[in-house]
Design an enzyme around this catalytic site. Structure first.
Site, PDB file in Angstrom:
ATOM      1  N   HIS A   1     -30.836-130.515  16.380  1.00  0.00           N
ATOM      2  CA  HIS A   1     -29.649-130.144  17.169  1.00  0.00           C
ATOM      3  C   HIS A   1     -29.953-130.199  18.672  1.00  0.00           C
ATOM      4  CE1 HIS A   1     -25.905-127.726  17.871  1.00  0.00           C
ATOM      5  NE2 HIS A   1     -26.598-127.339  18.937  1.00  0.00           N
ATOM      6  N   GLU A   2     -31.032-129.536  19.048  1.00  0.00           N
ATOM      7  CA  GLU A   2     -31.341-129.504  20.490  1.00  0.00           C
ATOM      8  C   GLU A   2     -31.697-130.898  20.987  1.00  0.00           C
ATOM      9  OE1 GLU A   2     -30.359-126.863  21.646  1.00  0.00           O
ATOM     10  OE2 GLU A   2     -30.481-125.599  19.863  1.00  0.00           O
TER      11      GLU A   2
ATOM     12  N   GLY B   1     -30.936-119.221  19.189  1.00  0.00           N
ATOM     13  CA  GLY B   1     -31.863-120.057  18.436  1.00  0.00           C
ATOM     14  C   GLY B   1     -32.757-120.919  19.311  1.00  0.00           C
TER      15      GLY B   1
HETATM   16  N1  B3K Z   1     -26.604-124.422  23.997  1.00  0.00           N
HETATM   17  C1  B3K Z   1     -27.407-123.344  23.512  1.00  0.00           C
HETATM   18  C2  B3K Z   1     -26.662-122.058  23.402  1.00  0.00           C
HETATM   19  C3  B3K Z   1     -26.620-121.244  24.629  1.00  0.00           C
HETATM   20  C4  B3K Z   1     -26.035-119.892  24.324  1.00  0.00           C
HETATM   21  C5  B3K Z   1     -25.858-119.058  25.510  1.00  0.00           C
HETATM   22  N2  B3K Z   1     -25.393-117.727  25.169  1.00  0.00           N
HETATM   23  C6  B3K Z   1     -28.029-123.659  22.192  1.00  0.00           C
HETATM   24  C7  B3K Z   1     -27.338-124.672  21.378  1.00  0.00           C
HETATM   25  O1  B3K Z   1     -26.249-124.492  20.904  1.00  0.00           O
HETATM   26  O2  B3K Z   1     -27.870-125.729  21.227  1.00  0.00           O
HETATM   27 ZN    ZN Z   2     -25.909-126.640  20.685  1.00  0.00          ZN
END
Ligand code: B3K
Ligand code: ZN
Length: 874
Positions: free
Chosen positions: A302-303, A266
């Protein structure tokens, strides 16, 4: 780039050791050329502890040009290099290591490390992609301060971005230019990012609670500039919310987001430079649905929230993944709940949990929220780590109460700022601020599987008594879980029966079996308990509800979540009984619509004017795949499909005029706006129309066709197509063609069309999917397209994917083999559809098993895919 890696070993949490060296500072200079990018890296290295072991750097798929230690170039025999590492002796306790290497981003189809998407450079480093860019100690407990210089041709790459703050930029001879970025915050390599390309920014600003101005930008291709407003608005609301709810302020001068088309998941929370799958940024009323708008709001938030829960305080090792993901999902869930309808958000989140996490917990890939071992960490970005992880945090919030929980998160953020820590550390803060002994709670992180709470009740001498017994499917002699469990009681008329004078009670369960009782005055029997209200604990509740009791709750429960849940149970009760009967008799059922269900359905419809979104959620039939998950053997594929259709048509027939009235009364007026009320109206009309179109009456199909023709937004336009797909036929075909003609140049919109095509149950679905692979808008290299067409076929078309001849399985497996050579992460995800093979009848199970073996036994099977298929085969 070849995706082959060295044979993976099983990595165990128990084997964790602190690194032999730390890297305090990193200076990187990138000379960006698609086929041959050059990286010059200067590392300030510090020995940790007293030892004389060499410095071991991770590196994969790189061409090493030179290595120097403290300014002295090393000769080839002075270091050891293999396919995954570089070992060098470090004479003293500190050293400056200089490395030069090249790599080929243009050939990177795995989309991990540095790659090219739509002609632009971008990166994805979490979890272990940085080692595909340069040599480094690529683990999250090595935190360094980064300075990054990007050099590239100015014409094709006018925008040069990296983490942190921009410090300088200048033109260079020969049409080149450079930009330098400094990130003052120490970070692990998985948060590194760079972007270079022909991008345009939508800009805004945010003033933090302490009055600091932050420049915000969302970078996209020029033709997408008019699709960023919702993402920007979501970002600003998330920034404000994190200040108000968690006291967390942003900490750089800029916050940049870049949308890219080719992305494995995502989005990614790189410090100050989030990189997004474009589907979670781009939205315009005519191109994106309400669901897309909601998805953008939550992923952007979220990010952003990771800036504290993940970046400022990060994970010691990948076994701690849920420390950042579970917590951050909980944070984004609460944010969305505050932005819209809390009850509907809870329903949506629990739906995800039950559909994906419960299924995962019941299959060969089950693992605890904190896994104890893995081969390929990319396979552990799972619903268990994310969604069950969020539930586990939510339970702690519920056990502590909002105020103490906030004290706990304050302590966690301040104590561990700039550090790489463990789940234990989070948990410790919660114990410390509350004085609660949370040790028994630890099991939620350590034990896989969905606990079952078997509840029985009795009325005895004027007291109402509940007995609650914990168990874990397939496991004997378990230790109890600690969990909050909210209950209430209703009488036969749906009137609340207070428990000790209170409308509801939150029990804190700690024992395998517990009995509680309350004095009740004369209440009209039978009594109806409302259990696990608001879904306080992620358990399966097993109570022998009668249809009458469920009807009472679906009409009168004061907890909206449980009202929804009661109606779902009622539908499921009828559906599963009918499916079983049809499977036994080998023919469709002929029984009439049960009165309880029909009346409860009607009662919900009458409530639709007050809360259209909630009612839309309630009347949504369980998906075929969710129904399939309820069978542990001989899953009756055909009967699931047919009986679900039959129930839809019966409910529609019984309530057609009310449904039609709702459809007309809830037509949203004016221009599209994404808000709770109008999105709720559209959601209601979507359900209503799908019910009506299930009737064999062309007038309803015309209604859908008319909606398709007149809609001024994608939600209503696509919902009309969805409704028409229930019946199929030439009208549907015609509208699908019109949709395609209008949107064929727009890949994100076409994903909806591909997904709907893949889920069609008329004609030969396999042949249709096969021919769509050659559609000009399809690309096998793009994960979104693959998910839309192949993912939707395998997971959303129970009837045809699981056709008895096994043809779909075999064709799909061959596509997975092709994918595996390009993008092992996506191949592994696609293959997990076969996890359920044991739950099907002999012929289907044998066919699925055969393709799993075929996938697994290839000498060039990626570790990603091998781990999934190996576990499925058991
Ligand atoms: N931290 C990333 C996910 C990374 C996945 C790698 N296969 C996105 C998230 O969960 O915010
Ligand atoms: Zn995350």
């Amino acid at each position: 780039m070849s995706s082959a890696r060295a044979a993976p070993v099983e990595i165990h949490l128990a084997d964790y050791r602190a690194p032999d060296f730390y890297i305090d500072r990193v200076d990187l200079v990138f000379d960006l050329v698609p086929q041959e990018t050059r990286v010059r890296s200067t590392l300030q290295v510090r020995r940790q502890g007293a030892h004389d072991r060499p410095l071991v750097l991770d590196g994969e798929g790189l061409t090493l040009l030179s290595v120097a230690v403290d300014g002295r170039p090393l000769a080839a025999e002075e270091f050891v290099r293999d396919e995954v590492s570089l070992r060098l002796p470090i004479p003293g306790d500190t050293a400056v290591v200089q490395i030069e290497n090249t790599l080929n981003p243009a050939a990177n189809t795995a989309l991990e490390g540095l790659y090219v998407s739509s002609g632009n450079f971008c990166t994805q480093c979490e979890p272990e992609g940085f080692r595909r860019i340069t040599y480094f100690i690529d683990r999250p407990d090595v935190l360094a301060r980064y300075t990054v210089t990007l050099i590239a041709d100015a014409e094709p790459y006018p925008v040069l971005l990296a983490n942190g703050n921009p410090v300088s930029a200048e033109a260079l001879p020969g049409g080149r230019h450079m930009a330098r970025w400094v990130d003052p915050h120490p970070k692990p390599s998985y948060l590194f990012a760079l972007v270079a390309g022909k991008l345009h920014a939508v800009r805004d600003e945010f003033v933090t609670q302490s009055g600091k101005r932050v420049d915000l930008a969302i970078y996209v291709e020029a033709h997408n500039l008019d699709r960023c407003a919702h993402a920007m608005d979501s970002l600003k609301r998330a920034m404000r919310w994190d200040e108000e709810v968690y006291g967390r302020e942003y900490d750089l001068d800029v916050f940049n987001i870049v949308a890219v088309d080719d992305f494995n998941m995502g989005a990614m929370e790189n410090k100050g430079l989030n990189i997004f799958n474009s589907r979670y940024i781009l939205a315009r009323p005519d191109t994106a649905t309400d669901a897309d708008y909601a998805g953008i709001e939550s992923v952007v938030a979220h990010e952003y929230f990771h800036n504290w829960s993940g970046n400022r305080v990060t994970c010691r090792d990948w076994f701690q993944l849920s420390l950042k993901e579970g917590f951050t999902v909980f944070r984004d869930q609460e944010f969305s709940a505050d932005m819209g309808s809390r009850a509907v958000k809870r329903i949506a989140d629990v739906n995800v949990l039950r559909q994906f996490q419960f299924a995962e917990d019941a299959g060969p890939q089950k693992h605890p929220v904190q896994p104890k071992s893995y081969r390929e960490i990319n396979n552990f970005y799972t619903s268990t780590v994310y969604n069950k992880g969020a539930e586990v945090v939510r339970m702690q919030r519920n056990l502590l109460g909002a105020e103490k929980f906030r004290a706990g998160t304050d302590l966690y953020f301040s104590r561990f700022d700039g550090q790489a820590v463990t789940i234990e550390d989070f948990f410790g803060c919660m114990s410390e601020v509350s004085g609660l002994d949370l040790q028994p709670f630890r099991r939620w992180y350590d034990v896989a599987g969905t606990p079952v709470l078997t509840v029985s009740d009795a009325v005895d001498g004027g007291r109402y008594q509940l007995t609650l017994r914990q168990s874990l499917p397939g496991q004997a002699g378990i230790e109890p879980f600690m969990l909050p469990f909210t209950v209430a009681l209703f009488d036969a008329n749906g009137h609340p029966v207070p428990l000790d004078g209170q409308a509801e009670h939150t029990l804190v369960l700690r024992e395998l079996e517990q009995t509680v009782s309350w004095a009740i005055p004369d209440a009209k029997r039978p009594l109806v308990p409302s259990l696990n209200r608001g879904f306080t604990a992620p358990v399966q509740v097993d109570y022998p509800y009668t249809p009458e009791q469920l009807a009472v709750l679906s009409r009168a429960d004061t907890d909206d979540f449980n009202r929804w849940d009661a109606f779902l149970r009622l539908m499921q009760h009828v559906l599963l009984a009918r499916i079983r009967a049809a499977a036994e008799q080998g023919k469709p059922g002929t029984d009439t619509l049960p009165e309880d269900l029909s009346t409860a359905f009607g009662a919900l419809l009458h409530h639709a004017n007050d809360d259209p979104m909630f009612v839309a959620e309630c009347i949504t039939l369980p998906t075929e795949s969710y129904l399939a998950d309820q069978f542990s053997h001989d899953t009756p594929v055909v009967w699931i499909h047919q009986e679900r259709r039959r129930l839809r048509a019966e409910l529609a027939a019984a309530w057609a005029s009310t449904l039609h009235l709702l459809y007309r009364n809830h037509e949203p007026q004016g221009a599209y706006h994404f808000d709770g009320r109008s999105a709720g109206q559209r959601a209601l009309r979507r359900q209503v129309l799908s019910y009506l179109c299930a009737l064999d009456e062309p007038a309803w199909w015309q209604l859908a066709a008319q909606q398709f023709a007149t809609a001024n937004n994608m939600t209503e336009s696509f919902n009309a197509l969805l409704a028409l797909s229930v019946t199929g036929g030439s009208l549907f075909e015609e509208k699908m063609q019109a949709f395609e003609a209008r949107w064929r140049q727009d890949p994100l919109v076409m994903d909806k069309w591909f997904a709907l095509q893949a889920q069609r149950t008329d004609g030969s679905a396999l042949a249709r999917v096969q021919s769509l692979m050659a559609h000009p808008a399809f690309s096998f290299k793009n994960p979104n397209r693959v998910r839309a067409l192949l993912g939707s076929f395998s997971r959303g078309n129970l009837l045809h994917f699981h056709a008895a001849d096994g043809e779909s399985y075999r064709w799909f497996a061959d596509r997975i083999i092709e994918l595996d050579a390009m993008n092992p992460q996506i191949a592994a995800r696609m293959a997990s559809v076969f996890n359920t093979w044991r739950r099907f009848d002999g012929g289907r199970a044998a066919a699925m098993r055969a393709v799993l073996e075929k996938l697994h036994d290839r000498p060039d099977c990626s570790p990603d895919l091998a781990e999934i298929t190996g576990k499925a085969l058991g």
